[in-house]
Design a protein around this motif. Structure first.
Motif, PDB file in Angstrom:
ATOM      1  N   ALA B  90      47.521  78.449  43.635  1.00 40.98           N
ATOM      2  CA  ALA B  90      46.838  79.434  44.485  1.00 40.98           C
ATOM      3  C   ALA B  90      45.367  79.565  44.081  1.00 40.98           C
ATOM      4  O   ALA B  90      44.480  79.665  44.931  1.00 40.98           O
ATOM      5  N   ILE B  91      45.123  79.539  42.767  1.00 34.44           N
ATOM      6  CA  ILE B  91      43.735  79.612  42.277  1.00 34.44           C
ATOM      7  C   ILE B  91      42.933  78.413  42.806  1.00 34.44           C
ATOM      8  O   ILE B  91      41.815  78.569  43.309  1.00 34.44           O
ATOM      9  N   GLU B  92      43.522  77.226  42.717  1.00 36.51           N
ATOM     10  CA  GLU B  92      42.814  76.019  43.186  1.00 36.51           C
ATOM     11  C   GLU B  92      42.484  76.120  44.677  1.00 36.51           C
ATOM     12  O   GLU B  92      41.375  75.792  45.099  1.00 36.51           O
ATOM     13  N   LEU B  93      43.469  76.594  45.457  1.00 34.46           N
ATOM     14  CA  LEU B  93      43.215  76.734  46.899  1.00 34.46           C
ATOM     15  C   LEU B  93      42.063  77.701  47.149  1.00 34.46           C
ATOM     16  O   LEU B  93      41.166  77.429  47.956  1.00 34.46           O
ATOM     17  N   ALA B  94      42.075  78.829  46.430  1.00 28.28           N
ATOM     18  CA  ALA B  94      41.020  79.838  46.612  1.00 28.28           C
ATOM     19  C   ALA B  94      39.648  79.266  46.257  1.00 28.28           C
ATOM     20  O   ALA B  94      38.658  79.501  46.957  1.00 28.28           O
ATOM     21  N   LEU B  95      39.606  78.477  45.177  1.00 30.25           N
ATOM     22  CA  LEU B  95      38.327  77.889  44.761  1.00 30.25           C
ATOM     23  C   LEU B  95      37.884  76.776  45.713  1.00 30.25           C
ATOM     24  O   LEU B  95      36.699  76.449  45.782  1.00 30.25           O
ATOM     25  N   ASP B  96      38.849  76.212  46.447  1.00 26.24           N
ATOM     26  CA  ASP B  96      38.520  75.168  47.431  1.00 26.24           C
ATOM     27  C   ASP B  96      38.157  75.752  48.803  1.00 26.24           C
ATOM     28  O   ASP B  96      38.063  75.011  49.787  1.00 26.24           O
ATOM     29  N   GLY B  97      38.040  77.056  48.876  1.00 25.88           N
ATOM     30  CA  GLY B  97      37.553  77.669  50.114  1.00 25.88           C
ATOM     31  C   GLY B  97      38.642  78.135  51.075  1.00 25.88           C
ATOM     32  O   GLY B  97      38.349  78.541  52.207  1.00 25.88           O
ATOM     33  N   ARG B 113      47.408  78.934  30.963  1.00 29.81           N
ATOM     34  CA  ARG B 113      46.177  78.262  30.504  1.00 29.81           C
ATOM     35  C   ARG B 113      45.165  78.314  31.635  1.00 29.81           C
ATOM     36  O   ARG B 113      45.553  78.294  32.814  1.00 29.81           O
ATOM     37  N   PRO B 114      43.881  78.367  31.313  1.00 31.26           N
ATOM     38  CA  PRO B 114      42.888  78.418  32.390  1.00 31.26           C
ATOM     39  C   PRO B 114      42.917  77.138  33.230  1.00 31.26           C
ATOM     40  O   PRO B 114      43.202  76.060  32.716  1.00 31.26           O
ATOM     41  N   ILE B 115      42.656  77.303  34.509  1.00 28.31           N
ATOM     42  CA  ILE B 115      42.518  76.134  35.370  1.00 28.31           C
ATOM     43  C   ILE B 115      41.136  76.250  36.027  1.00 28.31           C
ATOM     44  O   ILE B 115      40.774  77.322  36.531  1.00 28.31           O
ATOM     45  N   ARG B 116      40.354  75.178  35.937  1.00 29.39           N
ATOM     46  CA  ARG B 116      38.943  75.181  36.370  1.00 29.39           C
ATOM     47  C   ARG B 116      38.207  76.405  35.800  1.00 29.39           C
ATOM     48  O   ARG B 116      37.417  77.062  36.472  1.00 29.39           O
ATOM     49  N   GLY B 117      38.583  76.763  34.578  1.00 30.64           N
ATOM     50  CA  GLY B 117      37.867  77.834  33.875  1.00 30.64           C
ATOM     51  C   GLY B 117      38.331  79.240  34.198  1.00 30.64           C
ATOM     52  O   GLY B 117      37.772  80.200  33.667  1.00 30.64           O
ATOM     53  N   VAL B 118      39.344  79.397  35.069  1.00 32.43           N
ATOM     54  CA  VAL B 118      39.795  80.769  35.357  1.00 32.43           C
ATOM     55  C   VAL B 118      41.290  80.924  35.100  1.00 32.43           C
ATOM     56  O   VAL B 118      42.056  79.962  35.133  1.00 32.43           O
ATOM     57  N   LYS B 119      41.692  82.181  34.846  1.00 29.25           N
ATOM     58  CA  LYS B 119      43.073  82.453  34.464  1.00 29.25           C
ATOM     59  C   LYS B 119      43.820  83.348  35.451  1.00 29.25           C
ATOM     60  O   LYS B 119      44.961  83.722  35.202  1.00 29.25           O
ATOM     61  N   SER B 120      43.169  83.774  36.539  1.00 29.37           N
ATOM     62  CA  SER B 120      43.881  84.619  37.510  1.00 29.37           C
ATOM     63  C   SER B 120      43.159  84.527  38.848  1.00 29.37           C
ATOM     64  O   SER B 120      42.015  84.045  38.925  1.00 29.37           O
ATOM     65  N   LEU B 121      43.822  85.000  39.878  1.00 31.39           N
ATOM     66  CA  LEU B 121      43.166  85.030  41.190  1.00 31.39           C
ATOM     67  C   LEU B 121      41.963  85.969  41.170  1.00 31.39           C
ATOM     68  O   LEU B 121      40.960  85.726  41.838  1.00 31.39           O
ATOM     69  N   GLU B 123      39.927  86.418  38.647  1.00 38.75           N
ATOM     70  CA  GLU B 123      38.814  85.659  38.066  1.00 38.75           C
ATOM     71  C   GLU B 123      38.305  84.606  39.053  1.00 38.75           C
ATOM     72  O   GLU B 123      37.108  84.328  39.108  1.00 38.75           O
ATOM     73  N   ALA B 124      39.220  84.029  39.831  1.00 37.78           N
ATOM     74  CA  ALA B 124      38.798  83.033  40.834  1.00 37.78           C
ATOM     75  C   ALA B 124      37.864  83.701  41.841  1.00 37.78           C
ATOM     76  O   ALA B 124      36.851  83.134  42.254  1.00 37.78           O
ATOM     77  N   LYS B 125      38.192  84.922  42.224  1.00 34.61           N
ATOM     78  CA  LYS B 125      37.354  85.645  43.177  1.00 34.61           C
ATOM     79  C   LYS B 125      35.973  85.923  42.582  1.00 34.61           C
ATOM     80  O   LYS B 125      34.951  85.764  43.258  1.00 34.61           O
ATOM     81  N   ALA B 126      35.958  86.305  41.313  1.00 40.49           N
ATOM     82  CA  ALA B 126      34.674  86.573  40.654  1.00 40.49           C
ATOM     83  C   ALA B 126      33.798  85.317  40.636  1.00 40.49           C
ATOM     84  O   ALA B 126      32.575  85.403  40.626  1.00 40.49           O
ATOM     85  N   LEU B 127      34.442  84.147  40.656  1.00 42.73           N
ATOM     86  CA  LEU B 127      33.697  82.885  40.658  1.00 42.73           C
ATOM     87  C   LEU B 127      33.356  82.415  42.074  1.00 42.73           C
ATOM     88  O   LEU B 127      32.969  81.277  42.282  1.00 42.73           O
ATOM     89  N   GLY B 128      33.619  83.258  43.049  1.00 45.01           N
ATOM     90  CA  GLY B 128      33.294  82.894  44.427  1.00 45.01           C
ATOM     91  C   GLY B 128      34.481  82.387  45.231  1.00 45.01           C
ATOM     92  O   GLY B 128      34.334  82.008  46.396  1.00 45.01           O
TER      93      GLY B 128
END
Ligand code: SF4
Lengths: 101, 397
Positions: B90-97, B113-121, B123-128
């Protein structure tokens, strides 16, 4: 995620219903149970009606509680009268809520 | 909750119901003593619903139990057992737009473990990343008409109808995909009962079955379980009095050698369950072996979209690899003991991270996230001393 909240159905439109959680907190939800009618008291979870709290059953269950409690209380050594009085107070609030619709 | 608030609450409940609570307490003690004398071992009763654990801790029900009655929490929190693997996808999908819709609890759920540097949705949101919290699937349907989106579908049987009915009625826009992490509670209950036996621990002797899960599935599945293990089960409501009564009912059945399932929560649960919801759920989903966080695969314990609904399946649509037993890796953060906590073989206070590195505002493990997670419940409301004092004061010890 396990918790479902009781609400009253105020409007039904196909598979969609409007429910009132009390105090005018309305929400549009999915109807995921059969035979629901406007005025029913239902359980709402994650935006879906998952069941009805049937009035008669609710009242029956109150009586069941009453009997069970009295049995338990007397078996446990508590005074029957005191228990009945306490129960009456508690259940009258519920009954009032049920009768108010 | 502040101390004074908790005192008020407990006082209100116990004062109002003092004779009731006291009499049920007496019955519990009497039956427990009787059983203990004949078996010589403590009586372990397991609940399978985070809300039951909440009531147990919030109202200090453990302090009302005689020493030979052990109330343990089981795997009854969907957020706690959602595999890290799916959160990562889900994190990967969110980071892929792609917009990921989810519940507030899953939003904060930390991965192993972190994936692409984030550990939760979160954190993924905070990264855009695109993540939106919604109240339910219907809200996502209404918002998801014009963009590529995924609903992160966690939950147990209680939540399944909210997904199945719109899918079954073709009311879901084709751009909104569904990532099913739905799980079934009875197979996990079996798993937890087996684990206690396999580990040579005191076996589970009674089950407090989940009230709202059972509103959907009915009492039947619990009956199969009670028969298989020869132990009583009671489907309980959520008031403290409901739970006390359910415990008394379990003990009464144990004392009399009854191995039945009884419904205490009759105002909302029937033997057959919610047939309309079950029909929709079974049309949309099929049951397969599925992974539980920290535990691994449990046979026939997950609901996955049927072939007929493949166009909504986030896995097929986005080419995600499904998780298999071979691919599953132990997925709890280092030192986190959630796996033992959801099996009822450890308490939150047994974890060295509890209230140190792991708190409700900064959860390290999954059981600290949701209000129904055992660690979060214990962190918020504690238990023990305070409730015991008040219970004593109002005469229900
Ligand atoms: S306190 Fe935190 S780290 Fe420890 S078991 Fe609970 S969730 Fe896991």
């Amino acid at each position: 995620m396990c918790w479902a909240v009781p609400a009253k159905v105020v409007k039904i439109d196909g598979p969609i219903a409007q429910v009132d959680f009390g105090g005018g907190a309305y929400k549009t939800v999915v109807l995921a149970a059969d035979g629901i009618q406007v005025g029913d008291i239902v359980l709402v979870h994650a935006g879906a009606v998952i069941g009805r709290i049937r009035r008669e059953e609710f009242i029956e269950s109150l009586n069941f509680y009453r009997e069970m409690m009295i049995e338990l209380a007397t078996e446990g050594g508590a005074g029957r009268e005191e228990v009945e009085k306490e129960l009456e107070k508690q259940f009258s609030t519920w009954m009032k809520w049920l009768k108010d619709g | 909750m502040s101390n004074s608030m908790s005192i008020n609450l407990i006082e209100r409940i116990f004062r109002r119901n003092t004779p009731l609570a006291a009499s049920i307490k007496n019955i519990i003690c009497k039956y427990a003593q009787h059983i203990y004398e004949s078996t010589g071992r403590p009586i372990k009763i397991m609940n399978f619903c985070g809300t039951h654990e909440w009531t147990t801790v919030y109202y200090g029900l453990r302090t009302l139990m005689p020493p030979m009655v052990e109330l343990v929490a089981g795997p009854g929190c969907p957020v706690c057992i959602t595999p890290s693997y799916y959160v990562n996808r889900a994190i990967e999908l969110a980071l892929d737009g792609i917009t990921v819709y989810t519940f507030g609890d899953a939003y904060k759920l930390p991965t192993a473990r972190p994936i692409r540097g984030v550990k939760s949705l979160a954190e993924a949101k905070a990264l855009g990343g695109k993540v939106e919290i919604v109240y339910g699937f219907l809200d996502a349907i209404r918002k998801g008409l014009s963009k590529d989106a995924v609903f992160f579908g966690i939950g147990f049987e209680t939540t399944a109808p909210s997904y199945a009915v719109p899918l079954n009625k073709n009311a879901v826009p084709s751009r909104l995909k569904f990532l099913s992490v739905l799980r079934l509670t009875p197979p996990a209950a079996e798993y937890a009962i087996d684990e206690a036996i396999n580990r040579g621990l005191n076996p589970v002797q009674g089950i407090i079955a989940p009230g709202h899960v059972s509103t959907v599935i009915g009492a039947k599945p619990w009956n199969n379980l009670a028969e298989k293990y020869g132990i009583p089960a009671v489907i309980s409501g959520f008031e403290p009095i409901d739970l006390l009564l359910s415990i008394a009912m379990i003990l009464k059945m144990l004392k009399n050698g009854e191995k039945k399932v009884r419904i205490e929560y009759t105002r909302a649960v029937t033997w057959e369950g919610n047939k309309a919801a079950l029909k929709a759920v079974n049309e949309v989903f099929e049951v397969r072996d599925a992974a539980w966080r920290g535990l691994g695969f449990i046979p026939m314990s997950g609901w996955f979209l049927r072939e007929k609904y493949a166009k909504y399946d986030a896995f097929t649509e986005y080419g995600l690899d499904p998780l298999t037993p071979e691919k599953w890796k132990y997925d709890l953060p280092p030192l986190c003991r959630c796996a033992e906590i959801v099996l009822g073989v450890a308490k939150p206070t047994d974890c060295q991270m509890f209230m140190k590195r792991c708190t409700p505002s900064s959860p390290w493990g999954p059981c600290m996230v949701s209000i129904e997670g055992t660690c979060a419940v214990w962190a918020r409301f504690g238990g023990g001393g305070l409730t015991e004092d008040i219970a004593k004061e109002v005469g229900v010890t």
